[in-house]
Design a protein around this motif. Structure first.
Motif, PDB file in Angstrom:
ATOM      1  N   LEU A 171      51.323   4.785   4.508  1.00 24.40           N
ATOM      2  CA  LEU A 171      52.410   5.478   3.800  1.00 24.40           C
ATOM      3  C   LEU A 171      53.663   5.595   4.667  1.00 24.40           C
ATOM      4  N   LEU A 172      53.479   5.883   5.949  1.00 23.09           N
ATOM      5  CA  LEU A 172      54.638   5.976   6.843  1.00 23.09           C
ATOM      6  C   LEU A 172      55.320   4.612   6.996  1.00 23.09           C
ATOM      7  N   GLN A 173      54.526   3.551   7.039  1.00 24.12           N
ATOM      8  CA  GLN A 173      55.098   2.207   7.187  1.00 24.12           C
ATOM      9  C   GLN A 173      55.989   1.846   5.997  1.00 24.12           C
ATOM     10  N   GLN A 174      55.704   2.438   4.834  1.00 25.08           N
ATOM     11  CA  GLN A 174      56.481   2.141   3.627  1.00 25.08           C
ATOM     12  C   GLN A 174      57.833   2.847   3.612  1.00 25.08           C
ATOM     13  N   SER A 175      58.060   3.742   4.557  1.00 24.31           N
ATOM     14  CA  SER A 175      59.291   4.529   4.555  1.00 24.31           C
ATOM     15  C   SER A 175      60.528   3.682   4.820  1.00 24.31           C
ATOM     16  N   GLY A 176      60.340   2.571   5.546  1.00 17.87           N
ATOM     17  CA  GLY A 176      61.465   1.691   5.837  1.00 17.87           C
ATOM     18  C   GLY A 176      62.086   1.926   7.201  1.00 17.87           C
ATOM     19  N   ASP A 177      62.030   3.158   7.701  1.00 13.44           N
ATOM     20  CA  ASP A 177      62.655   3.444   9.000  1.00 13.44           C
ATOM     21  C   ASP A 177      61.690   4.096   9.995  1.00 13.44           C
ATOM     22  N   ILE A 178      60.400   4.132   9.651  1.00 13.99           N
ATOM     23  CA  ILE A 178      59.379   4.685  10.544  1.00 13.99           C
ATOM     24  C   ILE A 178      58.300   3.621  10.742  1.00 13.99           C
ATOM     25  N   GLU A 179      58.025   3.295  12.011  1.00 16.72           N
ATOM     26  CA  GLU A 179      57.020   2.275  12.322  1.00 16.72           C
ATOM     27  C   GLU A 179      55.899   2.909  13.151  1.00 16.72           C
ATOM     28  N   VAL A 180      54.674   2.869  12.626  1.00 14.69           N
ATOM     29  CA  VAL A 180      53.526   3.356  13.390  1.00 14.69           C
ATOM     30  C   VAL A 180      53.100   2.225  14.321  1.00 14.69           C
ATOM     31  N   VAL A 181      53.458   2.362  15.598  1.00 13.98           N
ATOM     32  CA  VAL A 181      53.196   1.282  16.557  1.00 13.98           C
ATOM     33  C   VAL A 181      51.770   1.330  17.084  1.00 13.98           C
ATOM     34  N   ALA A 182      51.100   2.492  16.946  1.00 16.31           N
ATOM     35  CA  ALA A 182      49.698   2.633  17.367  1.00 16.31           C
ATOM     36  C   ALA A 182      49.125   3.879  16.730  1.00 16.31           C
ATOM     37  N   HIS A 183      47.826   3.844  16.462  1.00 10.96           N
ATOM     38  CA  HIS A 183      47.166   5.064  15.982  1.00 10.96           C
ATOM     39  C   HIS A 183      45.801   5.191  16.641  1.00 10.96           C
ATOM     40  N   THR A 184      45.322   6.426  16.721  1.00 11.63           N
ATOM     41  CA  THR A 184      44.071   6.705  17.434  1.00 11.63           C
ATOM     42  C   THR A 184      43.381   7.915  16.820  1.00 11.63           C
ATOM     43  N   GLY A 185      42.072   7.989  17.046  1.00 13.71           N
ATOM     44  CA  GLY A 185      41.308   9.141  16.582  1.00 13.71           C
ATOM     45  C   GLY A 185      41.012  10.122  17.700  1.00 13.71           C
ATOM     46  N   ARG A 186      41.555   9.836  18.906  1.00 10.89           N
ATOM     47  CA  ARG A 186      41.273  10.684  20.073  1.00 10.89           C
ATOM     48  C   ARG A 186      42.577  11.147  20.722  1.00 10.89           C
ATOM     49  N   GLY A 187      42.585  12.410  21.104  1.00 13.28           N
ATOM     50  CA  GLY A 187      43.770  12.945  21.740  1.00 13.28           C
ATOM     51  C   GLY A 187      44.004  12.420  23.137  1.00 13.28           C
ATOM     52  N   ASP A 188      42.912  12.111  23.863  1.00 11.17           N
ATOM     53  CA  ASP A 188      43.071  11.719  25.258  1.00 11.17           C
ATOM     54  C   ASP A 188      43.586  10.289  25.454  1.00 11.17           C
ATOM     55  N   SER A 189      43.868   9.584  24.357  1.00 14.81           N
ATOM     56  CA  SER A 189      44.436   8.235  24.503  1.00 14.81           C
ATOM     57  C   SER A 189      45.913   8.188  24.098  1.00 14.81           C
ATOM     58  N   VAL A 190      46.472   9.330  23.683  1.00  8.79           N
ATOM     59  CA  VAL A 190      47.846   9.341  23.150  1.00  8.79           C
ATOM     60  C   VAL A 190      48.874   8.956  24.213  1.00  8.79           C
ATOM     61  N   LEU A 191      48.818   9.574  25.390  1.00 11.65           N
ATOM     62  CA  LEU A 191      49.834   9.318  26.415  1.00 11.65           C
ATOM     63  C   LEU A 191      49.882   7.839  26.776  1.00 11.65           C
ATOM     64  N   GLU A 192      48.716   7.227  26.936  1.00  6.99           N
ATOM     65  CA  GLU A 192      48.656   5.798  27.279  1.00  6.99           C
ATOM     66  C   GLU A 192      49.273   4.947  26.165  1.00  6.99           C
ATOM     67  N   LEU A 193      48.988   5.292  24.906  1.00  9.82           N
ATOM     68  CA  LEU A 193      49.551   4.539  23.780  1.00  9.82           C
ATOM     69  C   LEU A 193      51.061   4.708  23.701  1.00  9.82           C
ATOM     70  N   VAL A 194      51.535   5.922  23.964  1.00  8.85           N
ATOM     71  CA  VAL A 194      52.984   6.165  23.980  1.00  8.85           C
ATOM     72  C   VAL A 194      53.651   5.254  25.008  1.00  8.85           C
ATOM     73  N   ASP A 195      53.057   5.170  26.200  1.00 10.18           N
ATOM     74  CA  ASP A 195      53.619   4.332  27.265  1.00 10.18           C
ATOM     75  C   ASP A 195      53.513   2.848  26.933  1.00 10.18           C
ATOM     76  N   ASP A 196      52.333   2.428  26.478  1.00 11.91           N
ATOM     77  CA  ASP A 196      52.090   1.002  26.218  1.00 11.91           C
ATOM     78  C   ASP A 196      53.006   0.462  25.121  1.00 11.91           C
TER      79      ASP A 196
END
Length: 202
Positions: free
Chosen positions: A21-46
């Protein structure tokens, strides 16, 4: 230019639906998603993300702990927090961690997109009813040690077991529990645990 978002949500069905649904917005791109909180910082950086959308309840680290980590490592990094159970203590911690967008899970995708854009632009959004609940609850009266001991007491284990787990003397644990009971105006240890849990202080 699209807003690059990392989405963290522990339920796969919800996570995948939100991503689509977010991808359909046109100006928001989900570059990564995860089911765990402890992987967020690494995904933000990567993925060089510019914003994180975090569910409060996740394994590894909950959304508030992730927000606190981002605040320490990437001060000012924009975060939108999604919660199904907005407890005053959670909101206080989130706002101290610099979270500028807070939404309940009853919100619409249109509202979520609006808040993502607002937070990305430097603004903020916290529903007035949540602010009112937070103000009514007041500041957390517990010390960090009292909160730690009440958290360890949640399953009703004996005082000696709590002392052993936290490497404290039984007398020290007893004193902290009595102090917490008094501060929370509770009748006993388990009432204090329930009161602190309801407020989001443990």
């Amino acid at each position: 230019m699209a807003i690059k978002v990392v989405l963290a949500e522990d339920e796969a069905l919800t996570r995948e639906a939100l991503t689509a649904l977010l991808q359909q917005s046109g100006d928001i791109e989900v570059v990564a998603h995860t089911g765990r909180g402890d992987s967020v910082l690494e995904l933000v950086d990567d993925h060089q993300a510019g914003l994180a959308v975090l569910d409060v309840c996740m394994p590894g680290m909950n959304g508030i702990e992730v927000a606190e980590q981002l605040h320490r490592e990437r001060a000012g990094f924009p975060v939108v927090l999604l919660t199904c159970d907005a407890r005053p203590g959670h909101l206080q911690r989130a706002m101290k961690a610099g979270v500028r967008g807070i939404l309940t899970k009853g919100t619409s995708i249109r509202e979520l997109c609006r808040v993502i854009r607002e937070v990305d632009a430097g603004g903020g959004h916290v529903p007035l009813e949540l602010v009112a609940e937070m103000l009514a609850a007041g500041e957390n009266p517990l010390t960090a040690r009292e909160a730690e001991i009440l958290k360890a007491a949640e399953d009703g284990r004996p005082l000696s077991a709590i002392a052993s787990q936290l490497h404290l003397s039984p007398g020290t644990v007893r004193n902290h529990i009595h102090s917490a009971i008094r501060k929370l105006k509770a009748g006993n240890r388990m009432s204090a645990v329930h009161a602190a849990s309801r407020a989001g202080w443990i």
